[in-house]
Design a protein around this motif. Structure first.
Motif, PDB file in Angstrom:
ATOM      1  N   MET A 185       0.845  -1.175   0.000  1.00 48.91           N
ATOM      2  CA  MET A 185       0.000   0.000   0.000  1.00 48.91           C
ATOM      3  C   MET A 185       0.886   1.232   0.000  1.00 48.91           C
ATOM      4  SD  MET A 185      -3.029  -1.328   2.556  1.00 48.91           S
ATOM      5  CE  MET A 185      -2.076  -2.635   3.352  1.00 48.91           C
ATOM      6  N   GLY A 186       0.743   2.018  -1.042  1.00 44.03           N
ATOM      7  CA  GLY A 186       1.666   3.129  -1.267  1.00 44.03           C
ATOM      8  C   GLY A 186       1.425   4.316  -0.365  1.00 44.03           C
ATOM      9  N   LYS A 187       2.233   5.332  -0.539  1.00 43.34           N
ATOM     10  CA  LYS A 187       2.118   6.550   0.238  1.00 43.34           C
ATOM     11  C   LYS A 187       0.903   7.334  -0.229  1.00 43.34           C
ATOM     12  CE  LYS A 187       4.643  10.688   1.636  1.00 43.34           C
ATOM     13  NZ  LYS A 187       5.908  11.458   1.507  1.00 43.34           N
ATOM     14  N   ILE A 190      -8.135  -7.034  -1.042  1.00 44.55           N
ATOM     15  CA  ILE A 190      -6.997  -7.316  -1.912  1.00 44.55           C
ATOM     16  C   ILE A 190      -5.814  -7.699  -1.039  1.00 44.55           C
ATOM     17  CG2 ILE A 190      -5.508  -6.456  -3.755  1.00 44.55           C
ATOM     18  CD1 ILE A 190      -7.614  -4.227  -4.204  1.00 44.55           C
ATOM     19  N   ALA A 191      -5.279  -8.897  -1.254  1.00 40.33           N
ATOM     20  CA  ALA A 191      -4.110  -9.346  -0.496  1.00 40.33           C
ATOM     21  C   ALA A 191      -2.860  -8.753  -1.129  1.00 40.33           C
ATOM     22  CB  ALA A 191      -4.038 -10.871  -0.514  1.00 40.33           C
ATOM     23  N   LEU A 250      -5.946  -4.992   1.866  1.00 40.28           N
ATOM     24  CA  LEU A 250      -6.589  -3.709   1.586  1.00 40.28           C
ATOM     25  C   LEU A 250      -8.070  -3.935   1.331  1.00 40.28           C
ATOM     26  CD1 LEU A 250      -6.281  -0.649   0.940  1.00 40.28           C
ATOM     27  CD2 LEU A 250      -5.825  -1.322  -1.440  1.00 40.28           C
ATOM     28  N   ARG A 251      -8.920  -3.279   2.106  1.00 43.47           N
ATOM     29  CA  ARG A 251     -10.370  -3.330   1.866  1.00 43.47           C
ATOM     30  C   ARG A 251     -10.706  -2.226   0.885  1.00 43.47           C
ATOM     31  NH1 ARG A 251     -14.512  -5.529   5.143  1.00 43.47           N
ATOM     32  NH2 ARG A 251     -16.386  -5.676   3.830  1.00 43.47           N
ATOM     33  N   ILE A 263     -18.467 -10.356   0.078  1.00 47.18           N
ATOM     34  CA  ILE A 263     -17.087  -9.899  -0.093  1.00 47.18           C
ATOM     35  C   ILE A 263     -16.357 -10.795  -1.093  1.00 47.18           C
ATOM     36  CG2 ILE A 263     -14.867  -9.536   1.046  1.00 47.18           C
ATOM     37  CD1 ILE A 263     -16.359  -8.908   3.594  1.00 47.18           C
ATOM     38  N   VAL A 264     -15.663 -10.177  -2.017  1.00 50.74           N
ATOM     39  CA  VAL A 264     -14.795 -10.902  -2.946  1.00 50.74           C
ATOM     40  C   VAL A 264     -13.353 -10.696  -2.498  1.00 50.74           C
ATOM     41  CG1 VAL A 264     -13.951 -11.077  -5.319  1.00 50.74           C
ATOM     42  CG2 VAL A 264     -16.377 -10.688  -4.883  1.00 50.74           C
ATOM     43  N   LYS A 265     -12.595 -11.773  -2.466  1.00 45.10           N
ATOM     44  CA  LYS A 265     -11.189 -11.690  -2.092  1.00 45.10           C
ATOM     45  C   LYS A 265     -10.323 -11.859  -3.336  1.00 45.10           C
ATOM     46  CE  LYS A 265     -11.881 -13.297   2.631  1.00 45.10           C
ATOM     47  NZ  LYS A 265     -11.459 -14.228   3.700  1.00 45.10           N
ATOM     48  N   PHE A 266      -9.475 -10.845  -3.585  1.00 45.85           N
ATOM     49  CA  PHE A 266      -8.529 -10.894  -4.687  1.00 45.85           C
ATOM     50  C   PHE A 266      -7.137 -11.176  -4.131  1.00 45.85           C
ATOM     51  CE2 PHE A 266     -11.825  -8.106  -6.557  1.00 45.85           C
ATOM     52  CZ  PHE A 266     -12.048  -8.781  -7.749  1.00 45.85           C
TER      53      PHE A 266
END
Length: 212
Positions: free
Chosen positions: A1-3, A100-101, A107-108, A154-157
């Protein structure tokens, strides 16, 4: 997860992840008093009514833009249906309620643009590299279906290391024209750009030594 860059206003704080932006320009065209392409800083949170600004930010297809409103009634909620749209010659655009893993955590999200050309420097997200490399794929044809159910939950990517984007959960896939292409509970989307069965993985990443 970026800035994440934050731009605080009187009624709304705008959050911007530059690495996830591929310049879809929904923000600039929708709220030009808030998002000024040639200004520095380019984000002016008090340039428009907070409700209008929130509405425009929710149009951002990549999830590069989010916001924190003072008025909780303006908080973004996921759209009712989980949808991945396969854009012509471009990324997978996901909208709905998903996780998102990533290498540095989960990340939700409600919106994201996933790379499918294999060239992004910000995998699994799109960074517009498909334009630079001339990636071409029109996307899937419409499915032969007379009806459909709504994909909820919920979908998990999970971007598999050096492999496809794994999706688990109720998901609707649409083509660039918005036509239903598939409804799935589990699938693997191609991330390397080489699959002969785009947008789905066919194992081609192994033959081209895809890394990402």
């Amino acid at each position: 997860m970026g800035k994440i860059r934050e731009y605080e206003g009187k009624d709304i704080t705008i959050l911007y992840d530059v690495a996830r932006c591929y310049h879809a320009t929904e923000c600039i065209h929708g709220a030009p008093a808030v998002f000024k392409k040639d200004a520095r800083p380019w984000v002016h949170p008090d340039g428009e009514d907070a409700a209008k600004t929130a509405q425009i930010i929710q149009r951002c297809p990549t999830g590069a833009l989010h916001y924190r409103p003072k008025d909780a009634s303006l908080n973004e909620t996921p759209q009712p249906e989980n949808v991945v749209t396969v854009t012509e010659d471009g990324p997978l655009l996901a909208r709905g309620d998903f996780e998102i893993a990533l290498s540095d955590g989960t990340l939700r999200e409600t919106r994201a643009a996933f790379c499918r050309c294999g060239a992004s420097a910000n995998k699994p997200f799109c960074d517009a590299s498909h334009i630079k490399i001339g990636f071409h794929d029109p996307g899937p044809e419409a499915a032969n279906a007379t009806g459909s159910s709504v994909s909820t939950g919920i979908v998990k990517f999970n971007p598999a290391r050096n492999g496809p984007l794994l999706a688990s959960g109720s998901l609707t896939v649409r083509n660039a024209a918005g036509e239903l292409a598939a409804q799935l509970q589990q699938t693997a989307f191609c991330r390397c750009g080489a699959s002969a069965n785009k947008p789905f993985c066919d194992g081609s990443h192994q033959g081209i030594a895809f890394a990402g």
